[in-house]
Design an enzyme around this catalytic site. Structure first.
Site, mmCIF file in Angstrom:
data_model
loop_
_atom_site.group_PDB
_atom_site.id
_atom_site.type_symbol
_atom_site.label_atom_id
_atom_site.label_comp_id
_atom_site.label_asym_id
_atom_site.label_seq_id
_atom_site.Cartn_x
_atom_site.Cartn_y
_atom_site.Cartn_z
ATOM 1 N N LYS A 188 0.967 -1.099 0.108
ATOM 2 C CA LYS A 188 -0.149 -0.007 -0.069
ATOM 3 C C LYS A 188 0.980 1.119 -0.123
ATOM 4 O O LYS A 188 0.737 2.222 -0.701
ATOM 5 C CB LYS A 188 -1.050 0.037 1.234
ATOM 6 C CG LYS A 188 -2.028 -0.961 1.214
ATOM 7 C CD LYS A 188 -2.727 -1.293 2.278
ATOM 8 C CE LYS A 188 -3.767 -2.516 1.911
ATOM 9 N NZ LYS A 188 -4.525 -2.971 3.189
ATOM 10 N N GLN A 219 -4.483 -2.017 9.733
ATOM 11 C CA GLN A 219 -4.322 -3.264 9.161
ATOM 12 C C GLN A 219 -4.910 -4.378 10.166
ATOM 13 O O GLN A 219 -4.463 -4.713 10.943
ATOM 14 C CB GLN A 219 -2.985 -3.646 8.507
ATOM 15 C CG GLN A 219 -2.711 -5.017 7.713
ATOM 16 C CD GLN A 219 -3.436 -4.867 6.355
ATOM 17 O OE1 GLN A 219 -3.226 -3.880 5.715
ATOM 18 N NE2 GLN A 219 -4.083 -5.735 6.062
ATOM 19 N N ASP A 242 -10.973 2.689 4.248
ATOM 20 C CA ASP A 242 -11.073 1.171 4.333
ATOM 21 C C ASP A 242 -12.694 1.085 3.994
ATOM 22 O O ASP A 242 -13.201 -0.076 3.669
ATOM 23 C CB ASP A 242 -10.666 0.271 5.292
ATOM 24 C CG ASP A 242 -9.398 -0.382 4.784
ATOM 25 O OD1 ASP A 242 -9.279 -0.407 3.946
ATOM 26 O OD2 ASP A 242 -8.656 -0.887 5.920
#
Ligand code: NDP
Length: 291
Positions: free
Chosen positions: A52, A96, A119
């Site tokens: 990312k 994450q 997200d």
């Protein structure tokens, strides 16, 4: 049969994003800034976060990686999140997953400010998605919608079968495919591990989206001729035919199933590359919403 080339499409979108970032810079606007929080030393999570960060760098998005040991307490992590919520230079951030067992993922996701939740996992943003309001869509389903759109796949009135009901893939996928919108408008059936007669249902699919996490689960007897197959699964399995001794495969038995399909996403190079691109798109969106 046509391969849906996620690698090619993602490269094209990254070029578009890079142009957009360059334009923002030229206009003297703020450079989008994504932060990624990584807890512990899980190998897969480290790779995801590294990819990312690399993708941000490639398109000119600023990125910050925040790493913490697995001994960080829940309260300490929540404080990190509160600080990121307050940091005006950070446009969006991700934590994450998975997190160590002593930290509640629910508490963590609920603490992220919905405006910075690139997200798309915060309940507010999930609710907006369900209602069809503007929001951050979760990365993998958004990437799949983009692939269907870019390949101009006819979805209207088709029967879409989604196998898997996770919060990050199956459930949002089913919601998005049933929306009243171009490249959606499907009649959707969602299947899971308690579905009886799974094969009978998957055989009725015009569009079959598979996210179950079982390598090669979908075999040719489960797919009807002409079906569009989207394979979300990704697994590393031993292989005698590769130098490394392993290869990546999906939830679909590509060799068996692909000759039957009108379109199919390969693994690797299908859905995977699109997931990161969606995150970049959400970061730009977060930045533009504020400035
Ligand atoms: P989860 O394990 O969270 O969910 C799996 C879903 O599949 C569950 O709903 C489960 O049902 C269902 N399921 C499991 N076994 C069966 C079965 N035998 N028959 C029918 N349904 C079944 O997985 P994720 O959604 O997070 O991920 C799915 C796959 O996609 C994984 O391989 C993952 O690595 C991959 N992935 C890939 C991404 C990418 O960018 N390419 C991004 C995210 C995930 P139940 O709810 O009843 O347990």
């Amino acid at each position: 049969m046509e391969i849906i080339d996620g690698k090619k499409v993602s490269t094209q979108i990254k070029e578009e994003i890079a142009e957009e970032v360059a334009r923002l810079v030229a206009e003297g606007k703020k450079i989008p800034h994504l932060a990624a929080v990584l807890v512990g030393n899980d190998g897969a999570s480290e790779t995801y976060v590294a990819n990312k960060v690399k993708a941000c760098q490639a398109v000119g998005i600023k990125s910050t990686e925040l790493r913490y040991g697995s001994d960080i307490t829940e309260e300490q992590l929540l404080e990190v999140i509160r600080q990121l919520n307050e940091d005006s230079d950070i446009d969006g951030f991700i934590v994450q997953l998975p997190l160590p067992k002593h930290i509640s993922e629910e508490k963590v996701l609920n603490t992220i400010h919905p405006d910075k939740d690139v997200d798309g996992f915060h309940p507010c943003n999930v609710g907006k998605m369900v209602l069809g309001l503007p929001t951050y869509l979760p990365a993998t389903p958004a990437g799949i919608m983009e692939l269907l759109a870019r390949y101009d796949i006819d979805t209207e009135g088709k029967h879409c079968v989604v196998v898997g009901r996770s919060n990050i893939v199956g459930t949002p996928m089913a919601v998005l495919m049933s929306r009243k919108a171009k490249h959606a408008n499907c009649t959707v059936t969602m299947c899971h591990s308690r579905t009886s007669n799974l094969k009978e249902i998957t055989r009725q699919a015009d569009i079959l989206i598979v996210a179950i996490g079982v390598p090669h689960f979908i075999t040719k007897d489960m797919v009807r001729e002409g079906c569009v197959v989207v394979d979300v699964g990704i697994h590393r399995i031993p292989s005698e035919t590769t130098k490394s001794g392993w290869k990546l495969v999906g939830d679909v038995d590509f060799e068996q199933v692909s000759p039957l399909c009108s379109y199919i996403t390969p693994v690797p190079g299908g859905v995977g590359p699109m997931t990161i691109v969606s995150l970049l798109q959400n970061t730009i969106k977060a930045c533009k919403a504020k400035h």
